[in-house]
Design an enzyme around this catalytic site. Structure first.
Site, PDB file in Angstrom:
ATOM      1  N   GLY A  10      15.825   0.863 -10.792  1.00 50.13           N
ATOM      2  CA  GLY A  10      16.399   1.434 -12.210  1.00 50.13           C
ATOM      3  C   GLY A  10      17.039   2.688 -12.601  1.00 50.13           C
ATOM      4  CG  LEU A  35      15.726  -6.715  -8.363  1.00 51.16           C
ATOM      5  CD1 LEU A  35      16.390  -6.986  -6.799  1.00 51.16           C
ATOM      6  CD2 LEU A  35      16.029  -5.317  -8.592  1.00 51.16           C
ATOM      7  CB  THR A 123       6.344  10.092 -19.097  1.00 52.63           C
ATOM      8  OG1 THR A 123       7.492  11.292 -20.864  1.00 52.63           O
ATOM      9  CG2 THR A 123       5.078   9.155 -19.608  1.00 52.63           C
ATOM     10  CG  ASP A 124       7.603  14.048 -22.538  1.00 51.16           C
ATOM     11  OD1 ASP A 124       8.096  12.975 -22.875  1.00 51.16           O
ATOM     12  OD2 ASP A 124       9.137  15.041 -23.114  1.00 51.16           O
ATOM     13  CD  GLU A 125       7.336   8.193 -24.130  1.00 54.91           C
ATOM     14  OE1 GLU A 125       6.789   7.648 -25.627  1.00 54.91           O
ATOM     15  OE2 GLU A 125       8.798   8.775 -23.949  1.00 54.91           O
ATOM     16  CE1 TYR A 147       6.739   4.127 -20.429  1.00 57.13           C
ATOM     17  CE2 TYR A 147       6.708   5.810 -22.181  1.00 57.13           C
ATOM     18  CZ  TYR A 147       7.197   5.151 -20.478  1.00 57.13           C
ATOM     19  OH  TYR A 147       7.526   6.420 -20.321  1.00 57.13           O
ATOM     20  CB  ALA A 149      -2.080   4.306 -23.559  1.00 60.13           C
ATOM     21  CE  LYS A 151       5.626   6.553 -16.270  1.00 56.64           C
ATOM     22  NZ  LYS A 151       5.616   6.290 -15.130  1.00 56.64           N
TER      23      LYS A 151
END
Ligand code: NAD
Ligand code: TYD
Length: 332
Positions: A10, A35, A123-125, A147, A149, A151
């Site tokens: 990625g 992949l 992530t900061d999210e 996404y 949630a 993470k």
């Protein structure tokens, strides 16, 4: 040292592998990647010729494959994930399976195999939208999108293995990355490549949402530091220095590509669109000595140039299955 990196085909994982192999001449990397649509061995060309890099096509949800992959491994750096917010709004299944179940399967396989440490890249999210102020690592997690949630749940699944078994898991929470080889569904590569093709730039809402941009190599250096010096069980925020409104980035891209402002198209806003993310990263700066070296404002012209110089790379993606996604996403 023998490192297992997931998601190495990625965007960020491929940069991490190149960076790590060039800095640690005796170390080896096993790159585990399923992949998916976002995985691209073309991101790894030089590394694939390196005998210290071995690619294994496997899914992190597959416990027996992960157990096999852990043999002889000293540490894991886990990037593999479903990563695009807009896709998680269309369907969340893969996000829950890969990000939550896959992360737990992977950490557990590492623990049972006696792998010495595990860095989970998050992530900061996870903190949700932060209209003002900054979020330290102790801030409440309050994710908005499926996404984010998934993470957040993956952070919990990784961390519970530390709490329960004392297994040395560390978590990083970084802001929005920019750099070469980013899949062109994301804001920057989509807007740069659309501008180069003289196609509309679909700005969500009024374009007032704010993101903190960090160069992918600055992120990789931070992850490397956490791997080498991070404390077991700890979380480390990572952030760039600049906060930009999307509309300002879009206008800058138009200027750098010599296009007309008429390319700006204000489209229906993303559902639950987070206004701003703003992690406080003093812990990694002061505690581990990390520094940002490649600020966004200085690097953006070079990034636009990279997309100009590497048209074959993104044209191939845009001509493939991406086309169908783009039509569905932007016909709204
Ligand atoms: P990406 O979408 O470019 O790459 C993800 C990679 O994971 C792909 O190569 C894909 O094939 C692989 N993958 C997906 N599901 C898999 C599975 N089940 N098994 C094995 N491999 C699988 O993502 P990216 O932007 O490079 O992000 C990497 C990590 O960094 C993610 O965990 C993401 O949440 C995190 N992150 C990204 C950003 C950003 O701005 N891109 C910011 C902060 C954190
Ligand atoms: P994105 O790259 O999807 O990252 P994230 O949502 O995870 O931060 O989007 C960055 C910002 O750009 C976000 O505020 C949404 C916005 N955006 C658009 O305005 N138009 C687009 O076509 C895309 C993909 C994003």
């Amino acid at each position: 040292m023998k490192l297992l990196v997931t998601g190495g085909a990625g965007f960020i994982g491929s940069h991490f592998i190149r960076h790590y192999l060039s800095r640690h001449k005796k170390d080896q990397i096993v790159n585990v990647d399923a992949l998916t649509y976002a995985g691209n061995l073309g991101n790894l060309h030089e590394a694939r010729k390196n005998s210290r890099h071995r690619f294994v096509k496997a899914d992190i949800r597959h416990a027996p494959a992960m157990t096999r992959a852990m043999r002889g491994i000293d540490a894991v750096v886990h990037f593999a994930a479903e990563t695009h917010v807009d896709r998680s709004l269309l369907s969340a299944d893969e996000f829950i399976q890969t990000n939550v179940q896959g992360t737990f399967t992977l950490v557990n396989a590492a623990r049972l195999a006696g792998v010495k440490k595990f860095v989970h890249v998050s992530t900061d999210e996870v903190y949700g939208s932060i209209p003002s102020g900054r979020t330290s690592e102790k801030h409440l997690v309050d994710p908005s999108s499926p996404y984010a949630a998934s993470k957040t749940a993956s952070d919990h699944m990784a961390r519970c293995v530390y709490h329960t078994y004392g297994y040395p898991v560390m978590i990083t929470r970084c802001t929005n990355n920019f750099g070469p080889y980013q899949y062109p569904e994301k804001f920057l590569p989509l807007f740069i490549t659309n501008a180069l093709e003289n196609k509309p730039l679909p700005l969500y809402g009024k374009g007032g949402n704010v993101r903190n941009w960090i160069h992918v190599l600055d992120h990789c250096e931070a992850v490397e530091l956490v791997l080498k010096k991070g404390r077991a069980g700890d979380i480390y925020n990572i952030a760039g220095s600049g906060e930009w409104r999307n509309i300002d980035v879009a206008q800058k891209i138009i200027q750098l590509t010599n296009r007309s402002l008429n390319l700006l198209h204000f489209v229906k806003d993303r559902a639950g669109h987070d206004l701003r993310y703003a992690p406080d990263d003093r812990k990694i700066r002061r505690g581990l000595g990390w520094k940002e070296k490649r600020p966004f404002a200085k690097e953006l012209p070079g990034l636009v140039q990279w997309y100009k110089d590497n048209e074959a790379w993104w044209q191939k993606i845009k001509a493939g299955s991406f086309k169908k996604y783009y039509k569905k996403q932007y016909k709204r």
